[in-house]
Scaffold this motif. Structure first.
Motif, PDB file in Angstrom:
ATOM      1  N   HIS A  11       0.921  -1.708   0.121  1.00  0.00           N
ATOM      2  CA  HIS A  11      -0.157   0.064   0.329  1.00  0.00           C
ATOM      3  C   HIS A  11       0.728   1.522  -0.189  1.00  0.00           C
ATOM      4  N   THR A  12      -0.014   2.359  -0.773  1.00  0.00           N
ATOM      5  CA  THR A  12       1.280   3.510  -1.722  1.00  0.00           C
ATOM      6  C   THR A  12       1.116   3.769  -0.088  1.00  0.00           C
ATOM      7  N   PRO A  13       2.120   5.431   1.027  1.00  0.00           N
ATOM      8  CA  PRO A  13       1.931   6.265   2.069  1.00  0.00           C
ATOM      9  C   PRO A  13       0.290   6.897   1.911  1.00  0.00           C
ATOM     10  N   VAL A  14       0.516   7.236   0.420  1.00  0.00           N
ATOM     11  CA  VAL A  14      -1.293   8.379   0.785  1.00  0.00           C
ATOM     12  C   VAL A  14      -2.588   7.673   1.130  1.00  0.00           C
ATOM     13  N   VAL A  15      -2.550   6.295   0.670  1.00  0.00           N
ATOM     14  CA  VAL A  15      -3.391   5.139   0.683  1.00  0.00           C
ATOM     15  C   VAL A  15      -3.912   5.156   2.063  1.00  0.00           C
ATOM     16  N   VAL A  16      -2.192   4.276   3.121  1.00  0.00           N
ATOM     17  CA  VAL A  16      -2.586   4.080   4.413  1.00  0.00           C
ATOM     18  C   VAL A  16      -2.618   5.828   4.888  1.00  0.00           C
ATOM     19  N   SER A  17      -2.574   6.584   5.103  1.00  0.00           N
ATOM     20  CA  SER A  17      -2.653   7.776   5.893  1.00  0.00           C
ATOM     21  C   SER A  17      -4.053   7.901   5.528  1.00  0.00           C
ATOM     22  N   ARG A  18      -5.127   8.033   4.403  1.00  0.00           N
ATOM     23  CA  ARG A  18      -5.656   7.999   4.178  1.00  0.00           C
ATOM     24  C   ARG A  18      -7.310   6.279   4.563  1.00  0.00           C
ATOM     25  N   PHE A  19      -6.993   5.854   4.605  1.00  0.00           N
ATOM     26  CA  PHE A  19      -7.614   4.919   4.827  1.00  0.00           C
ATOM     27  C   PHE A  19      -7.322   5.163   6.729  1.00  0.00           C
ATOM     28  N   LEU A  20      -5.934   5.017   7.423  1.00  0.00           N
ATOM     29  CA  LEU A  20      -6.185   5.273   9.156  1.00  0.00           C
ATOM     30  C   LEU A  20      -7.062   6.920   9.260  1.00  0.00           C
ATOM     31  N   ILE A  21      -7.225   7.298   8.344  1.00  0.00           N
ATOM     32  CA  ILE A  21      -7.922   9.035   8.814  1.00  0.00           C
ATOM     33  C   ILE A  21      -9.129   8.563   8.345  1.00  0.00           C
ATOM     34  N   ALA A  22      -9.542   7.376   7.818  1.00  0.00           N
ATOM     35  CA  ALA A  22     -11.282   6.784   7.176  1.00  0.00           C
ATOM     36  C   ALA A  22     -11.394   6.069   7.929  1.00  0.00           C
ATOM     37  N   PHE A  23     -10.784   5.273   8.610  1.00  0.00           N
ATOM     38  CA  PHE A  23     -11.279   4.566   9.637  1.00  0.00           C
ATOM     39  C   PHE A  23     -12.006   5.331  10.549  1.00  0.00           C
ATOM     40  N   PHE A  24     -10.785   5.741  11.638  1.00  0.00           N
ATOM     41  CA  PHE A  24     -11.302   7.350  12.279  1.00  0.00           C
ATOM     42  C   PHE A  24     -12.406   7.536  12.316  1.00  0.00           C
ATOM     43  N   LEU A  25     -12.994   8.010  11.286  1.00  0.00           N
ATOM     44  CA  LEU A  25     -14.319   8.471  10.699  1.00  0.00           C
ATOM     45  C   LEU A  25     -15.330   7.541  11.138  1.00  0.00           C
ATOM     46  N   TYR A  26     -15.515   6.642  10.065  1.00  0.00           N
ATOM     47  CA  TYR A  26     -15.742   5.289  10.418  1.00  0.00           C
ATOM     48  C   TYR A  26     -16.388   5.414  11.503  1.00  0.00           C
ATOM     49  N   THR A  27     -15.622   4.947  12.462  1.00  0.00           N
ATOM     50  CA  THR A  27     -15.833   4.892  14.075  1.00  0.00           C
ATOM     51  C   THR A  27     -16.637   5.886  14.504  1.00  0.00           C
ATOM     52  N   LEU A  28     -16.405   7.102  14.590  1.00  0.00           N
ATOM     53  CA  LEU A  28     -17.298   8.592  14.820  1.00  0.00           C
ATOM     54  C   LEU A  28     -18.623   8.134  13.788  1.00  0.00           C
ATOM     55  N   ILE A  29     -18.918   7.432  13.081  1.00  0.00           N
ATOM     56  CA  ILE A  29     -20.318   7.453  12.744  1.00  0.00           C
ATOM     57  C   ILE A  29     -20.545   6.331  13.331  1.00  0.00           C
ATOM     58  N   ALA A  30     -20.585   5.135  13.085  1.00  0.00           N
ATOM     59  CA  ALA A  30     -20.583   3.959  13.948  1.00  0.00           C
ATOM     60  C   ALA A  30     -21.252   4.371  15.113  1.00  0.00           C
ATOM     61  N   ALA A  31     -19.836   4.673  16.054  1.00  0.00           N
ATOM     62  CA  ALA A  31     -20.978   5.143  17.270  1.00  0.00           C
ATOM     63  C   ALA A  31     -21.661   6.207  17.605  1.00  0.00           C
ATOM     64  N   GLY A  32     -22.567   7.358  17.175  1.00  0.00           N
ATOM     65  CA  GLY A  32     -23.447   8.536  16.124  1.00  0.00           C
ATOM     66  C   GLY A  32     -24.400   7.070  16.222  1.00  0.00           C
ATOM     67  N   PHE A  33     -24.133   6.322  14.789  1.00  0.00           N
ATOM     68  CA  PHE A  33     -25.417   5.107  14.686  1.00  0.00           C
ATOM     69  C   PHE A  33     -25.590   4.661  15.353  1.00  0.00           C
ATOM     70  N   ASN A  34     -24.839   4.119  16.335  1.00  0.00           N
ATOM     71  CA  ASN A  34     -25.418   3.484  17.432  1.00  0.00           C
ATOM     72  C   ASN A  34     -26.169   4.144  19.023  1.00  0.00           C
ATOM     73  N   ARG A  35     -25.177   5.268  19.258  1.00  0.00           N
ATOM     74  CA  ARG A  35     -26.169   6.096  20.421  1.00  0.00           C
ATOM     75  C   ARG A  35     -27.396   6.027  20.221  1.00  0.00           C
ATOM     76  N   HIS A  36     -27.961   6.756  18.911  1.00  0.00           N
ATOM     77  CA  HIS A  36     -29.255   7.562  18.859  1.00  0.00           C
ATOM     78  C   HIS A  36     -29.981   6.100  18.841  1.00  0.00           C
ATOM     79  N   ARG A  37     -29.448   4.648  18.018  1.00  0.00           N
ATOM     80  CA  ARG A  37     -30.128   3.766  18.424  1.00  0.00           C
ATOM     81  C   ARG A  37     -30.444   2.921  19.778  1.00  0.00           C
ATOM     82  N   VAL A  38     -28.988   2.940  20.760  1.00  0.00           N
ATOM     83  CA  VAL A  38     -29.906   2.680  22.240  1.00  0.00           C
ATOM     84  C   VAL A  38     -30.659   3.240  22.763  1.00  0.00           C
ATOM     85  N   ARG A  39     -30.356   4.894  22.113  1.00  0.00           N
ATOM     86  CA  ARG A  39     -31.275   5.945  22.652  1.00  0.00           C
ATOM     87  C   ARG A  39     -33.067   5.458  21.994  1.00  0.00           C
ATOM     88  N   PHE A  40     -33.004   5.290  20.848  1.00  0.00           N
ATOM     89  CA  PHE A  40     -34.954   4.428  20.296  1.00  0.00           C
ATOM     90  C   PHE A  40     -35.370   3.324  21.196  1.00  0.00           C
TER      91      PHE A  40
END
Length: 365
Positions: free
Chosen positions: A130-159
Motif C-alpha cells: 500500500h502506498t503512503p497516501v493510501v495508508v494515511s487516508r485509510f487510517l483517517i477514514a477508519f477513525f471517521l467511520y468509527t465516529l459515524i458508527a458510534a453516533g449511529f449506535n448512540r441513536h439506536r440505543v436511545r431509540f
C-alpha cells in the motif's frame, strides 16, 4: 503539427503475469480466512446456541471477523481493494457490543493497523504494498467511520430505550386495568348474580305459553351473561396475578364430585350421557385453579355437544408421578389447524356459534 500518440494501459497487460500475482496474494488471504472460519467463526456460531455463552460467542465472532479484515489489509485481495472492506468493522462492533466495547474494539483494531501499515509493512515482501497516501487516508477514514458508527449506535440505543420504556408503560397500564377489574369483579358480579336469582325464581312461577317462552329466553340470556362475566373476570384475575396458585395435597375425587353436582342436572336436561369416573388418587396442586380449569373444559363440552356423551376420567402415567385428567365429548370438535390457536385470547372456533361466549374459556385453561 506533431502527431499525438496514445498509450493504452492495457497494451502491456499480460494475463499470465496478472494471474500469477493474483494467485500469490489470494493464497495467503484464503489460508487466513479459512483458519479464522474454522478456529473462530465456527466455534462462535456453535457457542451462540447456548444462552449462557452468548458473550463468549460474540467475542469469538468479532475476533474472527477482525482476523479476516486484518488479512485483507495484509494481502490486499484484488489490486488492494480489500482495504475498503475493513470499514465495515466499526459498524459490526458497535452493533454487536455496547458503546464502550465498540470504542475499545474499533480503536484496538485501528492501533494494530497503524503499527502494521506504518512500521511493519515496509519490511515484508509477501504483503500488498500500500502506498503512503493510501495508508494515511485509510487510517483517517477508519477513525471517521468509527465516529459515524458510534453516533449511529448512540441513536439506536436511545431509540431502543424509548421503545422499552413505552412498552413497560403500556404493560403497567394493562396490569393496572387488570388489577382493577380483578379487585372489582366481586362487586360487578353481584348484580348479574342477583338478576340470575330473580329470573330463576321467575321460571318457577306458572305462566301461559307465550310468557313461558319469553321467560325462558331471558333465562338463557342471563346465563350467557353470567358465563361471559365469569370468563372475563377470571381471565383478568389470572392476568393480573391477583391470586397466585396455592398448592397442597388433596383428593382429586373432591374436585370431580363438584363437577358432578354442577353439571349433572344440566347434562340430563340436554339428554346427554354425563359420566365422571371415580378416582382414588391424591394430587399436589391448587384445587381452586384446577376446579376452574376443569369447569371451563366441561362447560365447553356441555355447551357444544348436541347429543351423545361427556366423559371425565383420570389416568396415571407409567411412573405413577403425574395424573392426567381428560375430558371427552361427542361434540362438534376442533379442526387440527386450530389446536394451537384455540388457547389464544378471544379466539373462537369457526365451527361454533359465535353468540355463545367471547373466546376466553380455553385461554384461562
Amino acid at each position: 503539427m506533431s502527431e499525438r500518440v496514445w498509450h493504452w494501459p492495457w497494451a502491456s497487460f499480460s494475463p499470465l503475469a496478472f494471474t500469477t500475482s493474483l494467485w500469490e496474494k489470494m493464497v495467503g488471504l484464503g489460508v487466513a480466512e479459512l483458519a479464522a472460519a474454522l478456529l473462530l467463526l465456527l466455534p462462535g456460531a456453535l457457542l451462540a446456541r447456548h444462552t449462557k455463552r452468548v458473550t463468549l460467542a460474540e467475542n469469538f465472532l468479532l475476533l474472527g471477523v477482525s482476523v479476516v479484515f486484518g488479512a485483507l489489509l495484509v494481502f490486499g485481495a484484488i489490486e488492494g481493494t480489500g482495504i475498503y472492506w475493513v470499514f465495515i468493522l466499526p459498524f459490526l462492533v458497535f452493533f454487536i457490543k455496547d458503546q464502550r466495547s465498540g470504542w475499545l474494539g474499533s480503536l484496538w483494531f485501528l492501533g494494530l493497523s497503524s503499527v502494521y501499515l506504518i512500521v511493519l509493512a515496509p519490511h515484508f515482501t509477501f504483503n500488498y504494498p500500500h502506498t503512503p497516501v493510501v495508508v494515511s487516508r485509510f487510517l483517517i477514514a477508519f477513525f471517521l467511520y468509527t465516529l459515524i458508527a458510534a453516533g449511529f449506535n448512540r441513536h439506536r440505543v436511545r431509540f431502543e430505550g424509548s421503545l422499552v420504556e413505552a412498552r413497560m408503560q403500556a404493560e403497567a397500564t394493562a396490569q393496572a386495568k387488570s388489577r382493577f377489574l380483578a379487585a372489582a369483579s366481586h362487586d360487578l358480579r353481584q348484580p348479574a348474580h342477583a338478576l340470575g336469582l330473580f329470573v330463576g325464581r321467575l321460571t318457577q312461577v306458572s305462566h301461559d305459553a307465550q310468557t313461558r317462552q319469553i321467560v325462558n329466553g331471558v333465562d338463557q340470556a342471563v346465563r350467557g351473561l353470567q358465563q361471559m362475566l365469569d370468563d372475563f373476570f377470571d381471565y383478568t384475575r389470572l392476568d393480573a396475578h391477583a391470586e397466585p396458585p396455592l398448592t397442597h395435597h388433596f383428593a382429586i375425587g373432591n374436585v370431580l364430585d363438584r363437577l358432578e353436582i354442577g353439571f349433572g342436572s344440566r347434562a340430563l336436561e340436554k339428554g346427554l350421557r354425563f359420566r365422571i369416573r371415580p378416582s382414588p388418587y391424591w394430587v399436589n396442586s391448587d384445587p381452586v385453579v384446577l376446579h376452574r380449569v376443569l369447569l371451563n373444559l366441561v362447560s365447553n363440552a356441555l355447551q357444544y355437544t348436541a347429543d351423545g356423551f361427556i366423559l371425565v376420567a383420570c389416568r396415571v402415567d407409567s411412573l405413577r408421578s403425574t395424573l392426567r385428567i381428560e375430558v371427552w365429548d361427542s361434540g362438534i370438535g376442533i379442526a387440527p389447524q386450530y389446536h394451537e390457536a384455540i388457547f389464544a385470547e378471544f379466539f373462537l372456533n369457526p365451527e361454533r356459534d359465535r353468540r355463545k361466549g367471547i373466546g376466553l374459556g380455553l385461554s384461562i385453561v
